[in-house]
Write an enzyme that holds these catalytic residues in place. Sequence first.
Site, PDB file in Angstrom:
ATOM      1  N   HIS A 112      -7.052   2.733   4.260  1.00  0.00           N
ATOM      2  CA  HIS A 112      -6.713   3.305   5.576  1.00  0.00           C
ATOM      3  C   HIS A 112      -7.965   3.438   6.463  1.00  0.00           C
ATOM      4  CE1 HIS A 112      -2.881   4.442   3.711  1.00  0.00           C
ATOM      5  NE2 HIS A 112      -2.445   4.849   4.896  1.00  0.00           N
TER       6      HIS A 112
ATOM      7  N   THR B 193      -6.162   3.682  -4.525  1.00  0.00           N
ATOM      8  CA  THR B 193      -5.582   4.728  -5.373  1.00  0.00           C
ATOM      9  C   THR B 193      -4.606   4.111  -6.375  1.00  0.00           C
ATOM     10  OG1 THR B 193      -5.788   6.219  -3.493  1.00  0.00           O
ATOM     11  CG2 THR B 193      -4.394   6.958  -5.299  1.00  0.00           C
TER      12      THR B 193
ATOM     13  N   CYS C  20     -11.032   3.482   0.676  1.00  0.00           N
ATOM     14  CA  CYS C  20      -9.588   3.649   0.911  1.00  0.00           C
ATOM     15  C   CYS C  20      -9.230   2.679   2.028  1.00  0.00           C
ATOM     16  CB  CYS C  20      -9.282   5.079   1.334  1.00  0.00           C
ATOM     17  SG  CYS C  20      -7.610   5.307   2.003  1.00  0.00           S
TER      18      CYS C  20
ATOM     19  N   ASP D 251       0.869  -1.186   0.000  1.00  0.00           N
ATOM     20  CA  ASP D 251       0.000   0.000   0.000  1.00  0.00           C
ATOM     21  C   ASP D 251       0.901   1.231   0.000  1.00  0.00           C
ATOM     22  OD1 ASP D 251      -2.213   1.741   0.326  1.00  0.00           O
ATOM     23  OD2 ASP D 251      -2.108   1.621   2.508  1.00  0.00           O
TER      24      ASP D 251
ATOM     25  N   CYS E  99      -4.505  -1.128  -2.031  1.00  0.00           N
ATOM     26  CA  CYS E  99      -4.671   0.322  -2.121  1.00  0.00           C
ATOM     27  C   CYS E  99      -5.582   0.640  -3.294  1.00  0.00           C
ATOM     28  CB  CYS E  99      -3.314   0.981  -2.345  1.00  0.00           C
ATOM     29  SG  CYS E  99      -3.436   2.753  -2.640  1.00  0.00           S
TER      30      CYS E  99
HETATM   31  N1  DGL Z   1      -4.666   3.293   1.287  1.00  0.00           N
HETATM   32  C1  DGL Z   1      -4.678   4.109   0.084  1.00  0.00           C
HETATM   33  C2  DGL Z   1      -5.963   3.852  -0.702  1.00  0.00           C
HETATM   34  O1  DGL Z   1      -6.609   2.834  -0.507  1.00  0.00           O
HETATM   35  C3  DGL Z   1      -4.316   5.546   0.391  1.00  0.00           C
HETATM   36  C4  DGL Z   1      -3.827   6.338  -0.791  1.00  0.00           C
HETATM   37  C5  DGL Z   1      -2.970   7.567  -0.533  1.00  0.00           C
HETATM   38  O2  DGL Z   1      -1.883   7.443   0.061  1.00  0.00           O
HETATM   39  O3  DGL Z   1      -3.357   8.657  -0.967  1.00  0.00           O
HETATM   40  O4  DGL Z   1      -6.344   4.625  -1.549  1.00  0.00           O
END
Ligand code: DGL
Length: 269
Positions: free
Chosen positions: A189, A79, A187, A14, A77
């Site tokens: 996080h 993104t 996301c 990630d 992740c």
């Molecule tokens: N955990 C990432 C996600 O699922 C975070 C992305 C980032 O660092 O902007 O999108």
Amino acid sequence: MNLPQGEAPIGVFDTGVGGISVLRAIRLALPGENLLYAADSGYAPYGDRDADFIKGRALHLTRFLLAQGAKMIVVACNTITVVAVKELRAWCPVPVVAMEPAIKPASKVTRSGVVGVLATSQTIASASVARLCESQGDHIKFLLQPCPGLVERVEQADLTSDATRALLLKYIEPLIANGADTLVLGCTHYPFLMQQIQAIAGPDVLVIDAGAPVAKEVVRQLGLNKLMRAGGGNAKTSFFSSSDLDTAQTVMSALWGERVTVGEIGRIE
Ligand code: DGL
């Protein structure tokens, strides 16, 4: 590079520590598999980074995990998935499993017909999220909410401070006021903020995280590719980070729920 089988680990990565929420689901589904986790916290959040930067880091992290012998790569992740997974899949010599925000399951369970989607600005603005929403038909209304600042809170394992709560209130209250009865955590996080999100949204709102479905897909892909570890027993989970290792160790231990040792994501020649 020899392509490893069975005993080899599954490599999960990630932009930072968020993917540990996915790692948790994979560990639960696969207690016998060796797991590697790489957090690119030295560069997180990817936030407004351009596509070339994100593709370059995704390639670097994947090569690092392959150099450790990974038999499968999990892009934990959203993104990175929306920006880079196509190129990664085309190039990577082992199977790649990636994220998909739980927009389809949310559309099936919403009673009000209004679904809130919380994600990073890049994911919210992506063509894949637009396509996913469109494919659910006109009867569902999607409220797409970018959440700048939240990844940074989780990167510090700051889940309960006033600052974190203020951000959550700002992003969630308008969704509920506009009729959302289902929230998608787009996301990786955000599942670490699940309790706080649920408390703000209220008990009648369903909050959905995609960790378990991704773990299910990992199980399916291991089976399809005959990569399942035989016997199980003594499975290891190893952690790596690109940020300061003492900080990484504190944060990753807090989120994983037990003390872990963190190695460095080094250069790959
Ligand atoms: N955990 C990432 C996600 O699922 C975070 C992305 C980032 O660092 O902007 O999108």
